[in-house]
Scaffold this motif. Structure first.
Motif, PDB file in Angstrom:
ATOM      1  N   ARG A 114     -13.881 126.118  52.074  1.00 49.14           N
ATOM      2  CA  ARG A 114     -13.494 128.082  51.394  1.00 49.14           C
ATOM      3  C   ARG A 114     -14.417 128.687  50.265  1.00 49.14           C
ATOM      4  O   ARG A 114     -14.933 130.025  51.279  1.00 49.14           O
ATOM      5  CB  ARG A 114     -12.940 127.473  50.502  1.00 49.14           C
ATOM      6  CG  ARG A 114     -12.054 129.507  49.953  1.00 49.14           C
ATOM      7  CD  ARG A 114     -11.127 129.217  49.598  1.00 49.14           C
ATOM      8  NE  ARG A 114     -10.325 130.221  48.570  1.00 49.14           N
ATOM      9  CZ  ARG A 114      -8.702 130.331  48.812  1.00 49.14           C
ATOM     10  NH1 ARG A 114      -7.927 129.563  48.634  1.00 49.14           N
ATOM     11  NH2 ARG A 114      -9.048 131.711  48.666  1.00 49.14           N
ATOM     12  N   ASP A 150      -6.218 129.660  52.139  1.00 50.80           N
ATOM     13  CA  ASP A 150      -5.846 128.529  51.456  1.00 50.80           C
ATOM     14  C   ASP A 150      -5.844 127.470  51.980  1.00 50.80           C
ATOM     15  O   ASP A 150      -5.338 126.417  51.407  1.00 50.80           O
ATOM     16  CB  ASP A 150      -4.654 128.891  50.394  1.00 50.80           C
ATOM     17  CG  ASP A 150      -4.870 129.637  49.482  1.00 50.80           C
ATOM     18  OD1 ASP A 150      -5.666 129.723  48.719  1.00 50.80           O
ATOM     19  OD2 ASP A 150      -4.035 130.471  49.525  1.00 50.80           O
ATOM     20  N   GLN A 151      -5.317 126.993  53.146  1.00 53.54           N
ATOM     21  CA  GLN A 151      -5.466 126.294  54.303  1.00 53.54           C
ATOM     22  C   GLN A 151      -6.718 124.960  53.919  1.00 53.54           C
ATOM     23  O   GLN A 151      -7.441 125.807  53.755  1.00 53.54           O
ATOM     24  CB  GLN A 151      -4.973 126.705  55.543  1.00 53.54           C
ATOM     25  CG  GLN A 151      -4.617 127.024  56.114  1.00 53.54           C
ATOM     26  CD  GLN A 151      -4.426 127.557  57.838  1.00 53.54           C
ATOM     27  OE1 GLN A 151      -5.189 126.820  58.730  1.00 53.54           O
ATOM     28  NE2 GLN A 151      -3.650 128.776  57.962  1.00 53.54           N
ATOM     29  N   THR A 152      -5.786 124.045  54.022  1.00 54.15           N
ATOM     30  CA  THR A 152      -6.544 122.586  53.879  1.00 54.15           C
ATOM     31  C   THR A 152      -7.476 122.497  54.840  1.00 54.15           C
ATOM     32  O   THR A 152      -6.260 122.074  56.287  1.00 54.15           O
ATOM     33  CB  THR A 152      -5.869 121.179  53.088  1.00 54.15           C
ATOM     34  OG1 THR A 152      -5.576 121.974  52.261  1.00 54.15           O
ATOM     35  CG2 THR A 152      -6.536 119.796  53.223  1.00 54.15           C
ATOM     36  N   THR A 153      -8.504 122.153  54.938  1.00 54.71           N
ATOM     37  CA  THR A 153      -9.400 121.404  56.526  1.00 54.71           C
ATOM     38  C   THR A 153      -9.396 120.020  55.926  1.00 54.71           C
ATOM     39  O   THR A 153      -9.625 118.900  55.384  1.00 54.71           O
ATOM     40  CB  THR A 153     -10.899 121.934  56.550  1.00 54.71           C
ATOM     41  OG1 THR A 153     -11.571 121.531  55.317  1.00 54.71           O
ATOM     42  CG2 THR A 153     -10.900 124.047  56.496  1.00 54.71           C
ATOM     43  N   ASP A 154      -9.810 119.431  57.846  1.00 55.01           N
ATOM     44  CA  ASP A 154      -9.871 118.442  58.062  1.00 55.01           C
ATOM     45  C   ASP A 154     -11.340 117.915  58.040  1.00 55.01           C
ATOM     46  O   ASP A 154     -11.592 116.918  59.260  1.00 55.01           O
ATOM     47  CB  ASP A 154      -9.241 117.922  59.397  1.00 55.01           C
ATOM     48  CG  ASP A 154      -8.078 118.186  59.276  1.00 55.01           C
ATOM     49  OD1 ASP A 154      -7.032 117.615  58.384  1.00 55.01           O
ATOM     50  OD2 ASP A 154      -7.161 119.135  59.768  1.00 55.01           O
TER      51      ASP A 154
END
Length: 225
Positions: free
Chosen positions: A177, A205-209
Protein backbone atom coordinates in the motif's frame (compact mmCIF):
# COMPACT_ATOMS: atom_id res chain seq x y z
CA UNK A 1 20.08 -20.47 -5.26
CA UNK A 2 21.54 -17.26 -6.65
CA UNK A 3 19.00 -14.90 -8.20
CA UNK A 4 20.28 -12.03 -10.30
CA UNK A 5 18.10 -8.92 -10.20
CA UNK A 6 18.22 -6.87 -13.39
CA UNK A 7 17.22 -3.40 -12.23
CA UNK A 8 15.59 -1.41 -15.02
CA UNK A 9 14.52 1.64 -13.02
CA UNK A 10 14.47 3.25 -9.59
CA UNK A 11 11.80 4.07 -7.05
CA UNK A 12 11.11 7.79 -6.56
CA UNK A 13 13.77 9.49 -4.45
CA UNK A 14 11.19 10.53 -1.87
CA UNK A 15 10.22 6.91 -1.18
CA UNK A 16 13.58 5.17 -1.04
CA UNK A 17 14.51 6.04 2.54
CA UNK A 18 11.39 4.34 3.88
CA UNK A 19 10.71 1.64 1.27
CA UNK A 20 14.05 0.99 -0.40
CA UNK A 21 14.60 0.65 -4.13
CA UNK A 22 13.08 -1.96 -6.43
CA UNK A 23 15.61 -4.72 -5.65
CA UNK A 24 14.98 -4.26 -1.91
CA UNK A 25 11.27 -4.85 -2.48
CA UNK A 26 11.93 -8.13 -4.27
CA UNK A 27 14.36 -9.28 -1.60
CA UNK A 28 11.64 -8.70 0.99
CA UNK A 29 8.98 -10.35 -1.18
CA UNK A 30 11.02 -13.52 -1.69
CA UNK A 31 12.57 -13.73 1.77
CA UNK A 32 12.59 -17.16 3.38
CA UNK A 33 13.10 -19.19 0.22
CA UNK A 34 16.85 -19.64 0.49
CA UNK A 35 17.74 -17.24 -2.30
CA UNK A 36 20.88 -15.14 -2.48
CA UNK A 37 20.49 -11.96 -4.51
CA UNK A 38 22.89 -9.89 -6.59
CA UNK A 39 21.71 -6.77 -8.39
CA UNK A 40 22.89 -5.36 -11.70
CA UNK A 41 21.74 -1.82 -12.49
CA UNK A 42 21.14 -2.44 -16.18
CA UNK A 43 19.37 0.91 -16.59
CA UNK A 44 22.84 2.41 -16.07
CA UNK A 45 24.47 -0.20 -18.35
CA UNK A 46 25.75 -2.47 -15.58
CA UNK A 47 25.21 -5.92 -17.08
CA UNK A 48 26.23 -9.43 -15.99
CA UNK A 49 29.05 -10.99 -17.98
CA UNK A 50 26.76 -13.84 -19.06
CA UNK A 51 23.42 -15.50 -18.22
CA UNK A 52 25.43 -18.08 -16.24
CA UNK A 53 26.31 -15.41 -13.66
CA UNK A 54 23.17 -16.44 -11.74
CA UNK A 55 20.89 -19.47 -11.51
CA UNK A 56 17.79 -17.39 -12.17
CA UNK A 57 16.99 -13.86 -13.30
CA UNK A 58 14.38 -11.36 -12.12
CA UNK A 59 13.66 -8.21 -14.15
CA UNK A 60 12.16 -5.26 -12.27
CA UNK A 61 9.67 -2.59 -13.18
CA UNK A 62 10.62 0.78 -14.59
CA UNK A 63 9.11 4.15 -15.46
CA UNK A 64 10.37 3.65 -19.02
CA UNK A 65 8.51 2.14 -21.95
CA UNK A 66 10.08 -0.90 -23.59
CA UNK A 67 9.52 0.71 -27.00
CA UNK A 68 11.44 3.86 -26.04
CA UNK A 69 14.96 4.65 -27.22
CA UNK A 70 17.11 3.91 -24.15
CA UNK A 71 20.64 2.48 -24.48
CA UNK A 72 20.02 -0.35 -22.01
CA UNK A 73 17.01 -1.88 -23.74
CA UNK A 74 18.63 -3.59 -26.78
CA UNK A 75 21.35 -5.33 -24.70
CA UNK A 76 18.73 -6.30 -22.11
CA UNK A 77 16.59 -7.91 -24.81
CA UNK A 78 19.65 -9.76 -26.13
CA UNK A 79 20.46 -10.94 -22.59
CA UNK A 80 16.91 -12.24 -22.15
CA UNK A 81 17.13 -14.23 -25.37
CA UNK A 82 20.47 -15.66 -24.29
CA UNK A 83 19.16 -16.62 -20.85
CA UNK A 84 16.10 -18.34 -22.31
CA UNK A 85 18.26 -20.16 -24.85
CA UNK A 86 20.58 -21.27 -22.03
CA UNK A 87 17.58 -22.67 -20.08
CA UNK A 88 18.11 -20.33 -17.12
CA UNK A 89 14.77 -19.29 -15.59
CA UNK A 90 13.68 -15.69 -16.04
CA UNK A 91 10.92 -13.83 -14.17
CA UNK A 92 9.71 -10.39 -15.20
CA UNK A 93 7.44 -7.92 -13.41
CA UNK A 94 5.63 -5.03 -15.17
CA UNK A 95 8.39 -3.54 -17.39
CA UNK A 96 10.12 -6.90 -16.98
CA UNK A 97 6.97 -8.66 -18.20
CA UNK A 98 6.83 -6.39 -21.21
CA UNK A 99 10.50 -6.51 -22.15
CA UNK A 100 10.58 -10.32 -22.05
CA UNK A 101 7.61 -10.37 -24.42
CA UNK A 102 9.20 -7.83 -26.74
CA UNK A 103 12.60 -9.56 -26.70
CA UNK A 104 10.96 -12.81 -27.78
CA UNK A 105 8.85 -11.33 -30.56
CA UNK A 106 5.74 -9.91 -28.86
CA UNK A 107 4.23 -6.46 -29.11
CA UNK A 108 3.84 -3.85 -26.35
CA UNK A 109 1.82 -0.66 -26.63
CA UNK A 110 0.53 2.24 -24.57
CA UNK A 111 -2.98 1.00 -23.85
CA UNK A 112 -5.80 3.14 -25.22
CA UNK A 113 -7.89 2.31 -22.17
CA UNK A 114 -5.47 4.25 -19.98
CA UNK A 115 -3.99 3.40 -16.60
CA UNK A 116 -4.54 0.55 -14.17
CA UNK A 117 -3.72 1.65 -10.60
CA UNK A 118 -3.94 0.05 -7.19
CA UNK A 119 -5.46 -3.22 -5.99
CA UNK A 120 -6.81 -5.08 -9.03
CA UNK A 121 -8.51 -8.45 -9.42
CA UNK A 122 -6.81 -10.93 -11.75
CA UNK A 123 -7.42 -14.48 -12.80
CA UNK A 124 -3.99 -16.13 -12.85
CA UNK A 125 -3.39 -19.83 -13.46
CA UNK A 126 -6.99 -20.64 -12.63
CA UNK A 127 -7.18 -18.64 -9.40
CA UNK A 128 -8.66 -15.26 -8.62
CA UNK A 129 -6.26 -12.95 -6.83
CA UNK A 130 -5.75 -9.29 -6.03
CA UNK A 131 -2.44 -7.59 -6.79
CA UNK A 132 -1.35 -3.98 -7.07
CA UNK A 133 -1.15 -2.45 -10.53
CA UNK A 134 0.70 0.62 -11.79
CA UNK A 135 0.85 0.72 -15.59
CA UNK A 136 -0.53 1.98 -18.85
CA UNK A 137 1.66 -0.05 -21.24
CA UNK A 138 0.55 -3.60 -21.94
CA UNK A 139 1.57 -6.67 -23.89
CA UNK A 140 -0.99 -6.64 -26.71
CA UNK A 141 0.40 -9.54 -28.76
CA UNK A 142 2.32 -12.24 -26.87
CA UNK A 143 5.31 -13.92 -28.53
CA UNK A 144 4.86 -17.17 -30.38
CA UNK A 145 5.09 -20.00 -27.88
CA UNK A 146 4.01 -17.88 -24.90
CA UNK A 147 0.90 -18.98 -23.02
CA UNK A 148 -1.37 -16.35 -21.51
CA UNK A 149 -2.06 -17.64 -17.99
CA UNK A 150 -3.46 -14.49 -16.40
CA UNK A 151 -5.77 -11.60 -17.21
CA UNK A 152 -7.93 -8.89 -15.70
CA UNK A 153 -10.88 -6.97 -17.08
CA UNK A 154 -8.37 -4.28 -18.05
CA UNK A 155 -5.38 -6.34 -19.19
CA UNK A 156 -5.78 -9.31 -21.53
CA UNK A 157 -2.24 -10.65 -21.10
CA UNK A 158 -1.47 -9.96 -17.44
CA UNK A 159 0.60 -13.13 -16.94
CA UNK A 160 2.61 -15.09 -19.48
CA UNK A 161 4.38 -18.42 -19.18
CA UNK A 162 7.06 -19.62 -21.58
CA UNK A 163 7.19 -23.27 -20.65
CA UNK A 164 9.57 -23.63 -17.72
CA UNK A 165 11.96 -20.96 -19.02
CA UNK A 166 10.18 -17.70 -18.23
CA UNK A 167 7.21 -16.46 -16.22
CA UNK A 168 6.06 -12.85 -16.12
CA UNK A 169 3.42 -10.65 -14.54
CA UNK A 170 2.02 -7.24 -15.39
CA UNK A 171 0.98 -6.45 -11.77
CA UNK A 172 3.39 -5.79 -8.90
CA UNK A 173 3.40 -8.37 -6.11
CA UNK A 174 6.36 -6.49 -4.58
CA UNK A 175 4.31 -3.30 -4.09
CA UNK A 176 2.47 -2.74 -0.85
CA UNK A 177 0.00 0.00 0.00
CA UNK A 178 2.72 2.49 0.93
CA UNK A 179 4.38 2.14 -2.47
CA UNK A 180 1.14 2.65 -4.37
CA UNK A 181 0.29 5.69 -2.24
CA UNK A 182 3.78 7.05 -2.85
CA UNK A 183 3.58 6.56 -6.60
CA UNK A 184 0.19 8.24 -6.70
CA UNK A 185 1.66 11.21 -4.82
CA UNK A 186 4.99 11.51 -6.64
CA UNK A 187 4.43 10.13 -10.14
CA UNK A 188 0.68 10.24 -10.57
CA UNK A 189 -0.22 13.94 -10.73
CA UNK A 190 -0.35 15.21 -14.29
CA UNK A 191 0.31 11.71 -15.66
CA UNK A 192 -2.49 9.51 -14.35
CA UNK A 193 -5.99 10.99 -14.68
CA UNK A 194 -7.36 12.15 -11.34
CA UNK A 195 -10.44 9.95 -11.61
CA UNK A 196 -8.19 6.88 -11.85
CA UNK A 197 -6.21 8.01 -8.81
CA UNK A 198 -9.38 8.66 -6.84
CA UNK A 199 -10.75 5.24 -7.73
CA UNK A 200 -7.51 3.62 -6.61
CA UNK A 201 -7.55 5.51 -3.31
CA UNK A 202 -10.98 4.06 -2.60
CA UNK A 203 -9.55 0.53 -2.96
CA UNK A 204 -6.32 0.88 -0.98
CA UNK A 205 -7.67 -1.02 2.01
CA UNK A 206 -8.08 -4.20 -0.02
CA UNK A 207 -5.79 -7.04 1.00
CA UNK A 208 -3.53 -8.27 -1.78
CA UNK A 209 -2.36 -11.79 -2.54
CA UNK A 210 1.31 -10.86 -2.76
CA UNK A 211 2.43 -13.64 -0.34
CA UNK A 212 0.79 -16.31 -2.51
CA UNK A 213 2.35 -14.84 -5.66
CA UNK A 214 5.74 -14.76 -3.93
CA UNK A 215 5.35 -18.50 -3.33
CA UNK A 216 4.49 -18.99 -7.00
CA UNK A 217 7.54 -17.07 -8.17
CA UNK A 218 9.79 -18.96 -5.76
CA UNK A 219 8.43 -22.29 -7.02
CA UNK A 220 9.06 -21.22 -10.58
CA UNK A 221 12.71 -20.65 -9.78
CA UNK A 222 13.16 -23.80 -7.72
CA UNK A 223 10.89 -26.27 -9.49
CA UNK A 224 10.63 -24.74 -13.01
CA UNK A 225 6.91 -25.39 -13.31
Amino acid sequence: MKIGILQTGHAPDALRAALGDYPDMFVRLLAGHGFDFTTWDVENMDFPHSPQAAEGWLITGSKHGVYEDHPFIPPLEAFIRDAVAADIPVVGICFGHQVIARALGGRVEKFRGGWSVGPTRYRIEGRTCTLNAWHQDQVVIPPEGAETVGHSDFCAHAALRYGDRAFSLQPHPEYGRAMIEGLMAHRGPGVVPEDRLADARARLDQTTDSPAMAERIARFFTERR
